[in-house]
Design a protein around this motif. Sequence first.
Motif, short mmCIF file in Angstrom:
data_model
loop_
_atom_site.label_atom_id
_atom_site.label_comp_id
_atom_site.label_asym_id
_atom_site.label_seq_id
_atom_site.Cartn_x
_atom_site.Cartn_y
_atom_site.Cartn_z
N VAL A 172 0.83 -1.20 0.00
CA VAL A 172 0.00 0.00 0.00
C VAL A 172 0.87 1.26 0.00
O VAL A 172 0.57 2.24 -0.70
N GLU A 370 -5.75 -3.12 7.54
CA GLU A 370 -6.29 -2.92 6.19
C GLU A 370 -7.14 -1.65 6.08
O GLU A 370 -6.90 -0.82 5.20
N PRO A 371 -8.14 -1.44 6.94
CA PRO A 371 -8.92 -0.20 6.81
C PRO A 371 -8.10 1.05 7.09
O PRO A 371 -8.34 2.10 6.47
N MET A 374 -6.26 1.86 3.92
CA MET A 374 -7.19 2.33 2.90
C MET A 374 -7.57 3.79 3.14
O MET A 374 -7.66 4.59 2.19
N ALA A 378 -6.74 6.99 0.72
CA ALA A 378 -7.80 7.89 0.29
C ALA A 378 -7.47 9.34 0.64
O ALA A 378 -7.71 10.26 -0.16
#
Length: 401
Positions: A172, A370-371, A374, A378
């Motif tokens: 990521v 993970e969140p 993310m 964003a």
Amino acid sequence: MRRYKYKAKDRKTGRIISGTVQADSEQSAGKILVDQGYIPQKVHAEDSGLFAQKNNKMKTKQRIVFTRQLATLVGAGLPLSNSLRLIAEQTDDDATRTVVEEISAQIEGGKTLHDAFAKFPEIFNKVYLSLIAAGEASGTLDVSLQRLAAQQEKDANMMSKIRGAMTYPLIVTLVIVAVVAFMMVAVVPQVEGLYRDLKKPLPGATAFMVAVSNFFINQWWLILIILLFLVWFFVQFRRTDVGKKFLANFKLNVPLFKDLFLRLYNARFARTAQMLLSAGVPMLDSMQISSEAMNNTVVEDQITQAATMVRSGKPLSAALKGRDYILPLLPQMASTGEESGRIDEMLGKAAQVYEDELDERLNAISTMIEPILMVLLAVVAGGMVAAILFPIYSIIGEIGA
């Protein structure tokens, strides 16, 4: 020294064998074979060119498979030399075949398995060698090999899970860097051209992005040099004593992952010490060898200090108690083992607890991270898009008005 391939005849059995041997010259290689009881038939140097040279270091997975196969064959009653020869014939891995053939040649020359393995310290560490020596001395070599294989599998599995938990954040992060680089190089210059054509002043955030974009485009070579230097510096730094200690402390204190590493090292110490003690290795030797298996200089120093206390007459539980990076359960289980006379069994149970906790924490971190990543992606991408598009919309609004 160079590596020489050979084909030779065993004087005692008349059997033809082949393998490799390290020597200064072809004549020296032949003399080594004669001293080991063979009649050399063909000896020649291996190719040593840049592209012809082979990597003869056995990988972790191959070492585990080799150990498990050898344990099975020895446990089935096959002679050691026959077992090694069979493994060499069946393996598809060239590096494994080369190493096993050399070990087989050493065994057939009269060496013990411990001495033959000791020729490859980059493959077989001190824990491995100590358990082999203990197994040979007690006549339980197959049991020692089974323990080694099981321990290696557990250790490799734990490290794989930790690497897996760290791989996703890395991916990521690379995506974020790629998005930022693309926006800076491909999008921001077009926005600057649009403002220039319209003779409008750049907003503050957009002006900052344009300045960064121009630096990336015009000074890319400088950025590349700096990145290459940082990579080189890091590689050199991690090889120094200061670098090893810094990285060891970093692993033990980095947020989110420090609990994982703590349980990994405590489980590794407990499991290794349990194996060595079960095989009959003395306590002090077990602690010293276990400390060297930690792969972390800070934890290694703490275990070495505990070993010094044990040498002076303290019990293991007291020597481990109160240390920064030794979790409380370990000295408690050691104390129970000292009272019951089953310290190796208690250390094994402590290792199992830490391994189970490691699994639980890995699952929790994977679910939680993970969140978070993310949202971070964003925010970064959305912030850049907002800094570029909102001023454009305001210009369009002014033109429409």
